[in-house]
Design an enzyme around this catalytic site. Structure first.
Site, PDB file in Angstrom:
ATOM      1  N   CYS A 115       0.854  -1.187   0.000  1.00 53.90           N
ATOM      2  CA  CYS A 115       0.000   0.000   0.000  1.00 53.90           C
ATOM      3  C   CYS A 115       0.893   1.241   0.000  1.00 53.90           C
ATOM      4  CB  CYS A 115      -0.889  -0.028   1.241  1.00 53.90           C
ATOM      5  SG  CYS A 115      -1.669   1.538   1.624  1.00 53.90           S
ATOM      6  N   GLU A 116       0.634   2.168  -0.884  1.00 51.06           N
ATOM      7  CA  GLU A 116       1.493   3.348  -0.984  1.00 51.06           C
ATOM      8  C   GLU A 116       1.272   4.336   0.160  1.00 51.06           C
ATOM      9  OE1 GLU A 116      -0.895   6.374  -3.965  1.00 51.06           O
ATOM     10  OE2 GLU A 116       0.447   4.911  -4.862  1.00 51.06           O
ATOM     11  N   HIS A 117       0.185   4.185   0.908  1.00 51.46           N
ATOM     12  CA  HIS A 117      -0.096   5.119   1.998  1.00 51.46           C
ATOM     13  C   HIS A 117       0.712   4.814   3.255  1.00 51.46           C
ATOM     14  CE1 HIS A 117      -4.207   5.537  -0.154  1.00 51.46           C
ATOM     15  NE2 HIS A 117      -3.317   6.387  -0.641  1.00 51.46           N
ATOM     16  N   HIS A 118       0.849   3.526   3.589  1.00 55.52           N
ATOM     17  CA  HIS A 118       1.578   3.146   4.801  1.00 55.52           C
ATOM     18  C   HIS A 118       2.747   2.197   4.509  1.00 55.52           C
ATOM     19  CE1 HIS A 118      -2.565   4.176   6.167  1.00 55.52           C
ATOM     20  NE2 HIS A 118      -1.892   4.832   7.090  1.00 55.52           N
ATOM     21  N   GLN A 156      -5.254  -0.502  -4.370  1.00 58.91           N
ATOM     22  CA  GLN A 156      -5.920  -1.607  -5.055  1.00 58.91           C
ATOM     23  C   GLN A 156      -6.738  -1.136  -6.252  1.00 58.91           C
ATOM     24  OE1 GLN A 156      -7.942  -4.359  -2.445  1.00 58.91           O
ATOM     25  NE2 GLN A 156      -9.329  -5.043  -4.056  1.00 58.91           N
ATOM     26  N   HIS A 184      -5.938  -6.019   3.561  1.00 56.77           N
ATOM     27  CA  HIS A 184      -4.970  -4.932   3.717  1.00 56.77           C
ATOM     28  C   HIS A 184      -4.432  -4.895   5.144  1.00 56.77           C
ATOM     29  CE1 HIS A 184      -5.794  -2.642  -0.135  1.00 56.77           C
ATOM     30  NE2 HIS A 184      -6.750  -3.554  -0.128  1.00 56.77           N
ATOM     31  N   CYS A 186      -2.769  -2.625   6.477  1.00 57.70           N
ATOM     32  CA  CYS A 186      -2.926  -1.298   7.080  1.00 57.70           C
ATOM     33  C   CYS A 186      -4.263  -1.176   7.797  1.00 57.70           C
ATOM     34  CB  CYS A 186      -2.778  -0.199   6.028  1.00 57.70           C
ATOM     35  SG  CYS A 186      -3.950  -0.312   4.670  1.00 57.70           S
TER      36      CYS A 186
END
Length: 226
Positions: A115-118, A156, A184, A186
């Site tokens: 995941c690019e956020h976390h 995703q 996920h 996260c």
């Protein structure tokens, strides 16, 4: 005159060989540059991870962590190898003329992504279908396309669309549909901490704009019989 012509031919041959040798040399240099660049990149990554461990309050010089920065750097290069790969070329390298125009489905393709956020993992299965329009590709290539886009920092939703767009743009089929189901970390390890939540995304084009065709695909991917 004949001797002169022969000498010229030999001279031309020598030049051609010289040009070929130069091309091989250039190729070797490019490969060397790529290897050097990768080695430099992994060393820089390792240096940053060393600093991160310090910032987290750890001692990166203790026995258990001595090789951790380099291990993590190498792992990150593997987990993001998709940036160095061309998904379109994977499909065109195994393109075959075939007058088959019914649905082709490759389902239950396992994948892992970040995941690019976390930068925490999300993982699950991708189901891909396309309806050929004169050309088919190798079945393993569909799985490779999923693998390439999964091995990048992702969300995703975008990954689902990228897989669909790649197959649509490259094979130019009558239609493509992609469904991705994932868990996920996260959402499981932090934040809301919901262990059993599953995220489903889909994207489609062409013939799959018809509800009947989409339903056929959904029925087939949820049929566990071989």
């Amino acid at each position: 005159m004949m001797k002169e012509t022969g000498d010229r031919s030999l001279e031309t041959g020598d030049r051609s060989q010289e040009t070929g040798d130069r091309s091989l040399e250039t190729g070797d240099r490019s490969q060397e540059t790529g290897v050097r660049s990768q080695e430099t990149g992994v060393e820089e990554l390792a240096a940053h991870y060393h600093q991160i461990l310090t910032l987290l309050g750890e001692d990166p010089e203790r026995e258990g962590l001595l090789k951790t920065p380099m291990r993590v750097a190498k792992a990150m290069q593997v987990l993001t190898r998709g940036y160095q790969m061309d998904a379109h070329k994977v499909l065109t390298d195994a393109l075959f003329r075939e007058d088959y125009s019914q649905m082709v489905i490759v389902k239950d393709i396992d994948f892992f992504s970040l995941c690019e956020h976390h930068m925490l993992p999300f993982y699950g299965k991708a189901h891909v279908a396309y309806i050929p329009n004169g050309y088919i590709t190798g079945l393993s290539k569909i799985a490779r396309v999923v693998d390439i886009y999964a091995h990048r920092l992702q969300v995703q939703e975008r990954m689902t669309q990228q897989i669909k767009d790649c197959i649509q743009d490259t094979l130019k089929p009558l239609g493509v549909m992609v469904v991705v189901e994932a868990r996920h970390m996260c959402m499981q390890m932090r934040g809301i901490e919901k262990q059993n939540a599953i995220t489903t995304t889909s994207d489609f084009s062409g013939a799959f704009n018809q509800a009947k065709t989409r339903q056929e695909f959904m029925n087939l991917i949820h049929n566990n019989q071989i």
